[in-house]
Design a protein around this motif. Structure first.
Motif, PDB file in Angstrom:
ATOM      1  N   ASN B 325       0.822  -1.216   0.000  1.00 39.30           N
ATOM      2  CA  ASN B 325       0.000   0.000   0.000  1.00 39.30           C
ATOM      3  C   ASN B 325       0.855   1.265   0.000  1.00 39.30           C
ATOM      4  N   THR B 326       2.152   1.079   0.261  1.00 38.07           N
ATOM      5  CA  THR B 326       3.049   2.248   0.191  1.00 38.07           C
ATOM      6  C   THR B 326       3.388   2.604  -1.262  1.00 38.07           C
ATOM      7  N   ARG B 353      -6.046  -1.493  -2.681  1.00 35.32           N
ATOM      8  CA  ARG B 353      -5.224  -1.060  -1.550  1.00 35.32           C
ATOM      9  C   ARG B 353      -5.922  -1.394  -0.238  1.00 35.32           C
ATOM     10  N   CYS B 354      -5.207  -1.990   0.677  1.00 36.47           N
ATOM     11  CA  CYS B 354      -5.755  -2.249   2.009  1.00 36.47           C
ATOM     12  C   CYS B 354      -5.213  -1.165   2.934  1.00 36.47           C
ATOM     13  N   ASN B 355      -6.048  -0.186   3.190  1.00 38.24           N
ATOM     14  CA  ASN B 355      -5.581   0.961   3.963  1.00 38.24           C
ATOM     15  C   ASN B 355      -5.370   0.603   5.427  1.00 38.24           C
ATOM     16  N   ASP B 356      -4.554   1.443   6.075  1.00 36.20           N
ATOM     17  CA  ASP B 356      -4.247   1.176   7.476  1.00 36.20           C
ATOM     18  C   ASP B 356      -5.471   1.328   8.371  1.00 36.20           C
ATOM     19  N   ASP B 357      -6.462   2.116   7.884  1.00 38.17           N
ATOM     20  CA  ASP B 357      -7.663   2.324   8.695  1.00 38.17           C
ATOM     21  C   ASP B 357      -8.679   1.203   8.520  1.00 38.17           C
ATOM     22  N   LYS B 361      -9.352   0.690  -1.097  1.00 36.84           N
ATOM     23  CA  LYS B 361      -9.438   1.591  -2.259  1.00 36.84           C
ATOM     24  C   LYS B 361      -8.978   0.775  -3.440  1.00 36.84           C
ATOM     25  N   GLN B 370     -17.339  -1.446  -0.446  1.00 41.70           N
ATOM     26  CA  GLN B 370     -16.365  -1.813   0.592  1.00 41.70           C
ATOM     27  C   GLN B 370     -16.541  -3.261   1.056  1.00 41.70           C
ATOM     28  N   LYS B 384      -3.921  -5.155   6.591  1.00 38.35           N
ATOM     29  CA  LYS B 384      -3.800  -3.702   6.475  1.00 38.35           C
ATOM     30  C   LYS B 384      -2.417  -3.346   5.943  1.00 38.35           C
ATOM     31  N   GLY B 385      -2.348  -2.429   5.008  1.00 39.85           N
ATOM     32  CA  GLY B 385      -1.050  -2.005   4.474  1.00 39.85           C
ATOM     33  C   GLY B 385      -0.610  -2.791   3.254  1.00 39.85           C
TER      34      GLY B 385
END
Lengths: 582, 582
Positions: B325-326, B353-357, B361, B370, B384-385
């Motif tokens: 995700n970075t 993307r697996c967001n940190d929250d 996305k 979602q 996450k990430g």
């Protein structure tokens, strides 16, 4: 799992074990109520037993259906044999079979798979895969394996690195006997197969690898002689920063180690004689020194006695046959006939019998009295009961004729024991060879062979007398290896090319590539190459190299098993942009 | 004698000794009143010192005349160094030179003889003998030597016999890529060079040798691909009376031993996966399992959501990039561009993307809410990430595209550690390959490869589904070896030929010779062959096999050092009864 044990390993201590074996049916003895089968694999023979009392009828019938060379798997119990066989390691036991699986049947082989087969050479070669099942050939291949393993171990332990050099190389102008290989991708171009990795091993010295070896296939599209192979295997070696003695010591170590490890034979320091001595004493540069019969030159005691044949001869030379006075006149005549055959080519032979009473009887009594004959006998150190054989004529010819006679005598008298090994170094070969026809010198070894260090100046003044820093290893009359210290000095190399009659341009064309490499700091170096096929044959007690090659070619360079060489298709030739022009 | 010691062995304990060394001048530091020379040979570097106070003027001047790569011999005393060099084993001492002999001078080399040379590939190949002086190449050749020695030792210790099979064999109709060799003596006939000793090793099993191996040159006149050589070396092996597991255990033992002895690495039991699994999980039959990134099939969570590209696809499949995700949008776009290049050939890529929250996305947010995305993420086990990359389309194509993407990611993310080794067996290859163009089956391995024992009957009813009793050894994404259990049963062999569409006559013509040998009791047998060049390269931490071959050919099959292949003379062609037809 096809087996729990092999056919060579079961012993008395295994009695009672349930085992599974796989192998070939070697022999069947069917007594009706009892059947024994000898089952063979690489490791040995195990005896199977089926009998009415202990074996089911079905299994007995199945056993009866077996034939020679069937491939079978059996399961059974190891039992003690009623009548033991002391000739084989498994002779104390047999296997009472409980299950029999025929893995494959076999057509009757074209010859018997026995030590002494009824198959002739041609048939054996055609069915080589059956020939190898025979113990003597199998043993030869295992010996070859053991020798190559030991060679590699010894050389590796002595810091040699095995490096593979290429097989697809380049044809050189002097490479008239190169096999060539058309390249499909590089249209119109050809590779050549190496006659030896000579150039590459010298390059590896320039490259700093210091000690190189390789057990490597080499190729020569040669006119055929008996027992030559178009592809043959060399133990190829090269060392940097060495003088002749360094090389001889290293490889004497190798050969001694092989004899010790493979044949359990201790061999002392190898004798070293010069090329000149070898020719003078044995009439050959590869003398068999398992027996004496050294040449004695007799000019001083034979000439000026009215016997014209001797008087006009450049050399009169004889050998003593110990106990040879027992030869009948007929036997002696047979030798005389033999040396007159075209392949030997002597004009005649004089003989001298040393009688038990101290008197002498010769074929030239007309010209020599007893005192003369005694003189000759004393010179040769012959004793009562011996026979002296004397040849005369042109020095070179007569030595080679007497050398041949010496070997013929040794053969007939059983002096060449194949279990005895007598290695020696022959050194100081002539550097150059005068070619009468072309009226120029040839390099006797190759153009990079160095002269003896103290004879370099002679190159300018008396090239024909220069000795090479070259050496051969001879065992039992066979050249097993040969090599030399190479020239690493540019001006010596130029002088050498001059002696060989090369112009600067010619030497550049033929050797420019290696010469160029030598510009970048070539170390002093030298090496040797051994003929592996011959070495293995000698250690195997034979002189027939074919029996020590898994799939040899015959004297016409043909593999009769796969029928090669053979025609190829027009399409293949077309793709190579070639046409036949027969 | 050229040396008492080599350049790598002198230590503090030798201080005070008088020594003689020979070698090359690696480096000269001339301070005027003091000169240091690094002297190199295969074994290391020794520092020489000449100084005004302790060295004669003549000798100092002689030292000043030295140049790079000069070959010298020195005699002197081992002394303690003033400033020690901890980077080399001889760093505690230096040699105060008393005598210096220049054995050979050197022209300035075309590139520096250093670990990181300024010479390009082409130049290094042309002067390979100088390239080999460089530590990295020298080390590679020594590694190759050590590996081959260890392979031979292991196999010999396990009762294998090394047998040399012929190099001059016979061209076969299917041998379109055979190199051929015209025979001068057998006019109009040709030998061929072996693409492998396959036939001969099977014959050796018929011959009862039981366990065979050979480290052997093989040849293929192939259209050229990067890093292929027209001559290459195989570790060729065959065993009788074996099933698949016997072969795998034996050679897993060999490879484990090599890692242990050569690399000091313990490798546990090799994983074994089927060809089908390899394709499904990694998109290739030679997966690199040093890193995960396994495929997750996503049809059930991706299809029927109004996104036509997925809905119409035979397969939707994704991989998780841990921490991906970075990646910036730009970075992701680069991957999308990359997979669309012709050599990969994908139509596009979906990412998630697996967001940190805990949110998601994706590039397909229009079609997936979602919850849908969470479903996908859960199926892939992404955290996450992470970043999920998804491809879709035709099953075979999309798997190979995702396999390529997986390797590209691993390369860029540094997941392929060249000092880590991950071998695995891939088994159960399809036996037959349907050729759409020729409308017939081909043997995937070769026509003697046996079907899996329990699938022999399927040959008649459903040949395309039959799995072969064949196996590959894969290390770090490279096929290192491959082999199979062979057919030893006549009726199975006939059935196989039938499947391949051979008439009796055709199979007789092409394989009659081997089939004939099989009539005389062929044992069940199987084997494997390893690509030595590749194996050594992998163990050397590289994938460039050229750096592990002493004298390699370039991508056009040319040896630029000796300039081969090349033209040959008309006389040579004439003697071979050939004409060029360019």
């Amino acid at each position: 799992m096809y087996r729990t044990h092999n056919c060579g390993e079961l012993r008395k201590s295994d009695i009672g074990k349930q085992v599974t074996l796989s192998g070939w049916v070697q022999k069947i003895r069917d007594k009706g109520f009892m059947i024994w089968v000898d089952m063979r694999d690489r490791y040995g023979i195990s005896q199977l037993i089926f009998d009415e009392q202990r074996t089911s009828k079905d299994l007995l019938n199945q056993a009866k259906s077996l034939g020679r060379e069937f491939v079978i798997q059996i399961h059974g119990e190891v039992i003690e044999r009623a009548s033991k066989n002391q000739n084989i390691p498994t002779g104390d036991i047999e296997i009472l079979v409980k299950e029999l699986t025929i893995l494959n049947s076999s057509t009757t082989p074209p010859f018997t798979i026995e030590d002494n087969t009824d198959g002739g050479e041609e048939l054996r070669m055609k069915y080589r895969y059956l020939d190898i099942r025979r113990e003597p050939i199998k043993k030869n291949l295992i010996l070859r394996h053991e020798i190559t393993q030991q060679v590699r171990k010894y050389l590796s332990d002595n810091s040699f690195i095995e490096v593979e050099t290429p097989c697809l190389i380049k044809s050189t102008p002097e490479g008239a006997r190169d096999f060539i290989v058309p390249s499909r991708i590089n249209e119109g171009d050809f590779y050549a197969l190496p006659q030896s990795p000579q150039t590459f091993k010298q390059l590896l010295m320039v490259a700093g690898l210091d000690k190189y070896f390789q057990i490597v296939k080499c190729f020569r599209d040669e006119d055929l002689r008996a027992d030559r192979q178009p592809e043959f295997t060399q133990i190829d070696c090269e060392m940097a920063f060495v003088e002749q003695d360094d090389v001889l010591n290293t490889f004497e170590g190798l050969i001694t180690d092989i004899f010790k490890k493979i044949k359990k034979i201790d061999i002392n320091k190898f004798p070293k004689i010069t090329y000149e001595q070898a020719i003078e004493i044995y009439g050959t540069d590869k003398p068999d020194i398992r027996f004496g019969m050294e040449f004695v030159e007799l000019n001083d005691v034979c000439q000026h006695k009215d016997f014209n044949m001797f008087n006009s001869a450049e050399l009169v030379v004889g050998i003593v046959v110990n106990g040879g006075n027992t030869f009948t006149r007929k036997e002696i005549d047979k030798y005389i006939d033999w040396i007159k055959t075209p392949q030997v080519g002597a004009m005649g032979m004089v003989y001298l019998r040393c009688n038990d009473d101290g008197g002498f009887k010769s074929s030239v009594d007309k010209f020599y009295d007893q005192a003369d004959l005694k003189n000759i006998a004393e010179k040769t150190k012959a004793n009562k009961g011996d026979l002296i054989m004397i040849l005369s004529g042109d020095k070179n010819k007569v030595r080679s004729q007497l050398g041949a006679l010496r070997l013929e005598l040794a053969k007939n008298l059983g002096l060449r024991n194949s279990e005895e090994f007598a290695p020696l170094w022959v050194v100081d070969f002539p550097l150059l060879n005068w070619d009468e026809e072309e009226n120029k010198f040839h390099a006797m070894h190759h153009p990079f062979t160095s002269p003896k260090p103290d004879q370099i100046d002679l190159l300018k003044t008396s090239p024909s007398s220069v000795k090479a820093n070259a050496y051969d290893l001879v065992i039992n009359g066979n050249e097993i290896g040969g090599g030399s210290i190479r020239i690493h000095n540019k001006s010596v190399q130029e002088q050498m090319f001059k002696c060989l009659g090369f112009t600067k341009k010619e030497s550049e064309e033929q050797f420019g590539f290696l010469m160029n490499a030598f510009k970048y700091g070539s170390p002093p170096h030298g090496g040797i190459a051994f003929g592996l096929d011959r070495l293995v044959a000698i250690l195997g007690g034979s002189e027939t190299i074919r029996d020590f090659i898994a799939f040899p070619k015959n004297n016409a360079g043909r593999d009769v098993m796969i029928d090669s060489p053979s025609k190829i298709s027009k399409e293949q030739l077309k793709e190579l942009k070639l046409k036949q022009d027969l």
